[in-house]
Design an enzyme around this catalytic site. Structure first.
Site: not given
Ligand SMILES: NC(=O)c1ccc[n+]([C@@H]2O[C@H](COP(=O)([O-])OP(=O)(O)OC[C@H]3O[C@@H](n4cnc5c(N)ncnc54)[C@H](O)[C@@H]3O)[C@@H](O)[C@H]2O)c1
Length: 409
Positions: A31, A36, A260, A327
């Site tokens: 990450d 974090k 989402c 969010r």
């Molecule tokens: N949260 C949900 O319920 C959910 C459900 C289904 C799909 N998704 C999808 O999954 C994806 C991730 O969502 P999330 O909720 O886990 O996001 P999140 O913000 O909770 O976590 C994402 C992580 O990625 C890290 N990050 C950002 N840029 C980065 C990079 N270049 N390299 C490495 N790490 C990096 C951030 O620091 C963060 O810790 C999104 O596309 C979202 O739409 C989320």
């Protein structure tokens, strides 16, 4: 034991760490957020998908570590990308974090790596965006990378559905990749559906979330009508859902939020626009969700004879029950709308300590002219809420009737 790299340790990434750990994988969590990574390495969970105690166990097992060094991914045979895919300030799809992740990890991938995108995006993202970008930045152009996708379906705050019992849709750019990605998920998911192309898999995710947005926006409209007629919308839904076919229950609320459901349909609409295809129904659902606060504030205004000068407590600013995620929360528009209408607005959420540049208010700190319930968590003290509010506007349907005090909105 296979080594899996996870790019992005958020809601999705950490839930994967947990499941893969249970199936004896070695996991490298990468990450870019130093804070974090430090927190996770010290056993402090940044979100509710994993408990501190689970993280401590995983950290001490020797089968997981978190890092800000992309080069660590050179040890992985499978790399899963789960980074945010939000909207820009102008409300368009923002693939900049996904792009950065691809550029940063590509030089470290070894040959034969199975690269899986779990981040949500529009059809064609794997084939036309991720694969070319990664190929361009590989250490050596002759390396063989298997490009696959599996749109994530995790449901934070849900104690029943896990990776294991939530079927997965997967696909890949060729036959051998499809087999590899199917076999990988079959190790920790009970049912894997192999789509013929990555575009089908990517589109299935946008369909799922667009379907929810359209139906929730629709039932919110029906709820407004029912309130105007003095009909209980929840009883109407209970009655309609006795039909054993052709009806599915959706429930009204304060509007959709999170990373989402309000976001993914915009990915679909913008991509469709670029292909000269209009999606008016979906567009209308987005607008309806964005305007949801108007009808809620209007119901409150009618009951209170205007909200101006009234002390109003918003209860539950997280976008849904039992998570601390704010969010895209509908509380943003409601807070601003009530303030604009002259109300004295405070908020309370037992899971959110800081939001909107302020701290959560103790719901017992005064007698509120009105409370507006947006989300109820297990920790929400409903009896204190009822005793400290002259009237409770409930958008959730879970506050018990208390004489004439509880009003649906
Ligand atoms: N949260 C949900 O319920 C959910 C459900 C289904 C799909 N998704 C999808 O999954 C994806 C991730 O969502 P999330 O909720 O886990 O996001 P999140 O913000 O909770 O976590 C994402 C992580 O990625 C890290 N990050 C950002 N840029 C980065 C990079 N270049 N390299 C490495 N790490 C990096 C951030 O620091 C963060 O810790 C999104 O596309 C979202 O739409 C989320």
């Amino acid at each position: 034991m296979r080594v899996v790299g996870i790019v992005g340790l958020g809601y999705v990434g950490l839930s994967l760490v947990k499941s893969l750990f249970q199936r004896n994988f070695i996991i490298i969590g990468y990450d870019t957020d130093e804070n974090k990574v430090g927190k996770i390495s010290r056993g402090h969970s940044p979100n509710e998908t994993i408990e501190d105690s689970e993280l401590e166990l995983i950290n001490s097992s020797g089968r997981f570590y978190a890092t800000t060094e992309a080069k660590e991914l050179s040890k992985a045979e499978v790399v899963i990308v789960a980074v945010p895919t939000p909207l820009t300030a102008l409300g368009n799809p923002d693939l900049s974090l996904l792009s950065k992740a691809c550029v940063d990890i590509a030089p470290h991938l070894k040959s034969e790596t199975l690269l899986i995108n779990e981040s949500t995006s529009f059809p064609g993202t794997l084939r036309n965006f991720i694969a070319p970008l990664i190929k361009e930045h590989l250490a050596n152009g002759d390396l063989r990378i298997y490009f696959a996708c599996s749109p994530e379906r995790v449901n934070p705050g849900d104690s029943f559905y896990s990776h294991e019992n939530t079927p997965r849709v997967v696909s890949g750019l060729d036959k051998s990749t499809k087999e590899r990605v199917r076999d990988f998920y079959a190790e920790f998911v009970n049912h894997v559906f192999v789509a013929s192309t990555p575009e089908v898999a990517e589109m299935s995710k946008l369909l799922e979330n667009s379907f929810r947005l359209v139906n929730i926006s629709f039932i919110n409209e029906i709820s407004d009508y029912c309130i105007s007629q003095g009909i209980s919308v929840r009883e109407v839904i209970a009655a309609a859902s006795t039909k054993p076919f052709g009806f599915m229950s959706f429930f009204p609320g304060a509007g959709v939020g999170g990373h989402c459901i309000p976001v993914d349909p915009v990915y679909l609409i913008e991509n469709a626009k670029a292909q000269d295809c209009e999606l008016p129904l979906l567009n209308s659902a987005i607008k309806s969700n964005e305007a949801r606060h108007h009808s809620i504030i209007s119901h409150m205004g009618k009951e209170l004879d205007g909200v101006k000068g009234k002390s109003v407590l918003l209860v539950g600013v997280a976008y849904k029950s039992n998570v601390s995620d704010t969010r895209e929360t509908p509380a943003n528009r409601i807070f601003e709308g009530l303030k604009k209408a002259g109300a004295d607005v405070y908020w309370h959420d037992p899971l959110v300590s800081y939001w909107n540049e302020s701290q959560s208010t103790d719901l017992k700190s005064r007698k509120w002219d009105a409370a507006l319930v947006l989300t109820v968590h297990k920790e929400t003290d409903i009896s204190e809420l009822l005793s400290h509010s002259k009237v409770v506007f409930d958008s959730t349907g879970v506050i018990p009737k208390s004489g004439d005090k509880v009003k649906p909105v």
